[in-house]
Design a protein around this motif. Structure first.
Motif, PDB file in Angstrom:
ATOM      1  N   TYR A   1     -43.442   4.988  12.801  1.00 53.89           N
ATOM      2  CA  TYR A   1     -44.123   6.012  13.587  1.00 53.89           C
ATOM      3  C   TYR A   1     -44.675   7.156  12.740  1.00 53.89           C
ATOM      4  CZ  TYR A   1     -42.787   3.571  17.764  1.00 53.89           C
ATOM      5  OH  TYR A   1     -42.664   2.614  18.734  1.00 53.89           O
ATOM      6  N   SER A   2     -44.011   7.500  11.653  1.00 54.21           N
ATOM      7  CA  SER A   2     -44.539   8.595  10.829  1.00 54.21           C
ATOM      8  C   SER A   2     -45.791   8.170  10.071  1.00 54.21           C
ATOM      9  CB  SER A   2     -43.482   9.122   9.869  1.00 54.21           C
ATOM     10  OG  SER A   2     -43.076   8.119   8.967  1.00 54.21           O
ATOM     11  N   SER A   3     -45.954   6.882   9.811  1.00 54.59           N
ATOM     12  CA  SER A   3     -47.144   6.397   9.111  1.00 54.59           C
ATOM     13  C   SER A   3     -48.247   5.935  10.060  1.00 54.59           C
ATOM     14  CB  SER A   3     -46.773   5.268   8.154  1.00 54.59           C
ATOM     15  OG  SER A   3     -46.322   4.142   8.877  1.00 54.59           O
ATOM     16  N   SER A   4     -48.007   5.984  11.344  1.00 53.49           N
ATOM     17  CA  SER A   4     -49.002   5.556  12.327  1.00 53.49           C
ATOM     18  C   SER A   4     -50.194   6.516  12.365  1.00 53.49           C
ATOM     19  CB  SER A   4     -48.366   5.496  13.726  1.00 53.49           C
ATOM     20  OG  SER A   4     -49.361   5.433  14.717  1.00 53.49           O
ATOM     21  N   PRO A   5     -51.425   5.989  12.219  1.00 55.58           N
ATOM     22  CA  PRO A   5     -52.597   6.862  12.324  1.00 55.58           C
ATOM     23  C   PRO A   5     -52.701   7.536  13.694  1.00 55.58           C
ATOM     24  CG  PRO A   5     -53.211   4.764  11.345  1.00 55.58           C
ATOM     25  CD  PRO A   5     -51.789   4.622  11.835  1.00 55.58           C
ATOM     26  N   ALA A   6     -52.249   6.852  14.731  1.00 63.65           N
ATOM     27  CA  ALA A   6     -52.365   7.402  16.089  1.00 63.65           C
ATOM     28  C   ALA A   6     -51.266   8.397  16.423  1.00 63.65           C
ATOM     29  CB  ALA A   6     -52.365   6.264  17.115  1.00 63.65           C
ATOM     30  N   LEU A   7     -50.059   8.174  15.924  1.00 63.86           N
ATOM     31  CA  LEU A   7     -48.918   8.991  16.342  1.00 63.86           C
ATOM     32  C   LEU A   7     -48.239   9.766  15.217  1.00 63.86           C
ATOM     33  CD1 LEU A   7     -47.204   6.519  18.825  1.00 63.86           C
ATOM     34  CD2 LEU A   7     -48.626   8.490  19.367  1.00 63.86           C
ATOM     35  N   GLY A   8     -48.580   9.495  13.969  1.00 63.44           N
ATOM     36  CA  GLY A   8     -47.890  10.100  12.837  1.00 63.44           C
ATOM     37  C   GLY A   8     -47.814  11.612  12.870  1.00 63.44           C
ATOM     38  N   ARG A   9     -48.895  12.264  13.261  1.00 66.52           N
ATOM     39  CA  ARG A   9     -48.880  13.738  13.249  1.00 66.52           C
ATOM     40  C   ARG A   9     -48.019  14.331  14.360  1.00 66.52           C
ATOM     41  NH1 ARG A   9     -54.704  12.998  14.419  1.00 66.52           N
ATOM     42  NH2 ARG A   9     -54.873  12.954  16.671  1.00 66.52           N
ATOM     43  N   TYR A  10     -47.673  13.529  15.371  1.00 64.55           N
ATOM     44  CA  TYR A  10     -46.841  14.008  16.485  1.00 64.55           C
ATOM     45  C   TYR A  10     -45.375  13.617  16.345  1.00 64.55           C
ATOM     46  CZ  TYR A  10     -51.532  14.187  18.420  1.00 64.55           C
ATOM     47  OH  TYR A  10     -52.872  14.417  18.603  1.00 64.55           O
ATOM     48  N   PHE A  11     -45.106  12.588  15.544  1.00 67.07           N
ATOM     49  CA  PHE A  11     -43.753  12.042  15.425  1.00 67.07           C
ATOM     50  C   PHE A  11     -42.829  13.015  14.688  1.00 67.07           C
ATOM     51  CE2 PHE A  11     -40.527   9.629  13.096  1.00 67.07           C
ATOM     52  CZ  PHE A  11     -39.886   9.036  14.159  1.00 67.07           C
ATOM     53  N   ARG A  12     -41.606  13.178  15.207  1.00 63.17           N
ATOM     54  CA  ARG A  12     -40.620  14.050  14.569  1.00 63.17           C
ATOM     55  C   ARG A  12     -39.368  13.305  14.134  1.00 63.17           C
ATOM     56  NH1 ARG A  12     -44.414  16.135  13.570  1.00 63.17           N
ATOM     57  NH2 ARG A  12     -45.333  17.949  14.498  1.00 63.17           N
ATOM     58  N   SER A  13     -38.816  12.434  14.988  1.00 64.98           N
ATOM     59  CA  SER A  13     -37.591  11.733  14.591  1.00 64.98           C
ATOM     60  C   SER A  13     -37.320  10.525  15.483  1.00 64.98           C
ATOM     61  CB  SER A  13     -36.388  12.678  14.643  1.00 64.98           C
ATOM     62  OG  SER A  13     -36.135  13.084  15.968  1.00 64.98           O
TER      63      SER A  13
ATOM     64  N   SER B   1     -25.445  -2.592  20.587  1.00 65.44           N
ATOM     65  CA  SER B   1     -24.533  -3.625  21.055  1.00 65.44           C
ATOM     66  C   SER B   1     -24.632  -4.846  20.148  1.00 65.44           C
ATOM     67  CB  SER B   1     -24.873  -4.029  22.492  1.00 65.44           C
ATOM     68  OG  SER B   1     -24.145  -5.185  22.855  1.00 65.44           O
ATOM     69  N   ASN B   2     -23.542  -5.179  19.495  1.00 70.32           N
ATOM     70  CA  ASN B   2     -23.512  -6.383  18.653  1.00 70.32           C
ATOM     71  C   ASN B   2     -23.562  -7.651  19.487  1.00 70.32           C
ATOM     72  OD1 ASN B   2     -23.435  -5.273  16.058  1.00 70.32           O
ATOM     73  ND2 ASN B   2     -21.239  -4.906  16.208  1.00 70.32           N
ATOM     74  N   GLU B   3     -22.986  -7.595  20.677  1.00 71.18           N
ATOM     75  CA  GLU B   3     -22.913  -8.786  21.526  1.00 71.18           C
ATOM     76  C   GLU B   3     -24.287  -9.268  21.953  1.00 71.18           C
ATOM     77  OE1 GLU B   3     -20.226  -8.211  24.773  1.00 71.18           O
ATOM     78  OE2 GLU B   3     -18.639  -7.475  23.471  1.00 71.18           O
ATOM     79  N   SER B   4     -25.144  -8.353  22.356  1.00 77.22           N
ATOM     80  CA  SER B   4     -26.457  -8.747  22.861  1.00 77.22           C
ATOM     81  C   SER B   4     -27.591  -8.384  21.906  1.00 77.22           C
ATOM     82  CB  SER B   4     -26.717  -8.092  24.214  1.00 77.22           C
ATOM     83  OG  SER B   4     -26.766  -6.671  24.064  1.00 77.22           O
ATOM     84  N   SER B   5     -27.259  -7.851  20.729  1.00 80.33           N
ATOM     85  CA  SER B   5     -28.267  -7.410  19.754  1.00 80.33           C
ATOM     86  C   SER B   5     -29.265  -6.443  20.382  1.00 80.33           C
ATOM     87  CB  SER B   5     -28.997  -8.606  19.148  1.00 80.33           C
ATOM     88  OG  SER B   5     -28.091  -9.422  18.454  1.00 80.33           O
ATOM     89  N   THR B   6     -28.739  -5.519  21.162  1.00 78.28           N
ATOM     90  CA  THR B   6     -29.571  -4.536  21.851  1.00 78.28           C
ATOM     91  C   THR B   6     -29.373  -3.163  21.209  1.00 78.28           C
ATOM     92  OG1 THR B   6     -29.354  -5.733  23.933  1.00 78.28           O
ATOM     93  CG2 THR B   6     -30.032  -3.429  24.070  1.00 78.28           C
ATOM     94  N   VAL B   7     -30.500  -2.499  20.957  1.00 78.40           N
ATOM     95  CA  VAL B   7     -30.462  -1.146  20.419  1.00 78.40           C
ATOM     96  C   VAL B   7     -31.255  -0.248  21.359  1.00 78.40           C
ATOM     97  CG1 VAL B   7     -31.102   0.351  18.499  1.00 78.40           C
ATOM     98  CG2 VAL B   7     -30.372  -1.995  18.057  1.00 78.40           C
ATOM     99  N   ILE B   8     -30.657   0.861  21.713  1.00 78.39           N
ATOM    100  CA  ILE B   8     -31.353   1.873  22.508  1.00 78.39           C
ATOM    101  C   ILE B   8     -31.573   3.057  21.575  1.00 78.39           C
ATOM    102  CG2 ILE B   8     -31.229   3.449  24.477  1.00 78.39           C
ATOM    103  CD1 ILE B   8     -29.376   1.360  25.814  1.00 78.39           C
ATOM    104  N   TYR B   9     -32.802   3.494  21.483  1.00 84.09           N
ATOM    105  CA  TYR B   9     -33.109   4.586  20.579  1.00 84.09           C
ATOM    106  C   TYR B   9     -33.935   5.643  21.278  1.00 84.09           C
ATOM    107  CZ  TYR B   9     -37.351   1.786  20.141  1.00 84.09           C
ATOM    108  OH  TYR B   9     -38.461   1.056  20.413  1.00 84.09           O
ATOM    109  N   GLN B  10     -33.930   6.812  20.694  1.00 80.80           N
ATOM    110  CA  GLN B  10     -34.695   7.935  21.229  1.00 80.80           C
ATOM    111  C   GLN B  10     -35.724   8.337  20.184  1.00 80.80           C
ATOM    112  OE1 GLN B  10     -32.483  11.573  21.610  1.00 80.80           O
ATOM    113  NE2 GLN B  10     -33.935  12.421  23.062  1.00 80.80           N
ATOM    114  N   LEU B  11     -36.982   8.414  20.604  1.00 83.66           N
ATOM    115  CA  LEU B  11     -38.057   8.883  19.744  1.00 83.66           C
ATOM    116  C   LEU B  11     -38.402  10.301  20.163  1.00 83.66           C
ATOM    117  CD1 LEU B  11     -40.381   5.760  19.878  1.00 83.66           C
ATOM    118  CD2 LEU B  11     -38.740   6.346  18.093  1.00 83.66           C
ATOM    119  N   VAL B  12     -38.600  11.178  19.187  1.00 84.78           N
ATOM    120  CA  VAL B  12     -38.950  12.563  19.481  1.00 84.78           C
ATOM    121  C   VAL B  12     -40.337  12.837  18.913  1.00 84.78           C
ATOM    122  CG1 VAL B  12     -38.338  14.980  19.131  1.00 84.78           C
ATOM    123  CG2 VAL B  12     -36.538  13.273  19.439  1.00 84.78           C
ATOM    124  N   PHE B  13     -41.206  13.344  19.774  1.00 84.12           N
ATOM    125  CA  PHE B  13     -42.562  13.704  19.394  1.00 84.12           C
ATOM    126  C   PHE B  13     -42.793  15.172  19.726  1.00 84.12           C
ATOM    127  CE2 PHE B  13     -42.693   9.194  20.297  1.00 84.12           C
ATOM    128  CZ  PHE B  13     -43.453   8.687  19.252  1.00 84.12           C
TER     129      PHE B  13
END
Length: 67
Positions: free
Chosen positions: A5-17, A24-36
């Motif tokens: 996201y930081s290298s994205s031409p469309a979103l890089g200037r807005y991306f913060r973290s 979850s190891n069982e289902s290989s699921t990751v929930i993440y939070q993007l901050v813009f």
């Protein structure tokens, strides 16, 4: 995710973290939070640029480009 996201031409200037909220190891699921940091409301910005589908497609394109 930070590099994608930081290298994205469309979103890089807005991306913060990116942070893993849950993993979850069982289902290989990751929930993440993007901050813009977005500019004051402009017509169509939130509906188009910050649209969840658009943000997901930035990640998808990066995955496809690696193959």
């Amino acid at each position: 995710l930070t590099e994608v996201y930081s290298s994205s031409p469309a979103l890089g200037r807005y991306f913060r973290s990116a942070q893993v909220v849950s993993f979850s190891n069982e289902s290989s699921t990751v929930i993440y939070q993007l901050v813009f940091s977005v500019p004051p409301s402009t017509e169509g910005f939130m509906e188009n640029t910050m649209n969840p589908d658009f943000i997901r497609n930035i990640l998808r394109q990066n995955i496809y480009d690696e193959d």
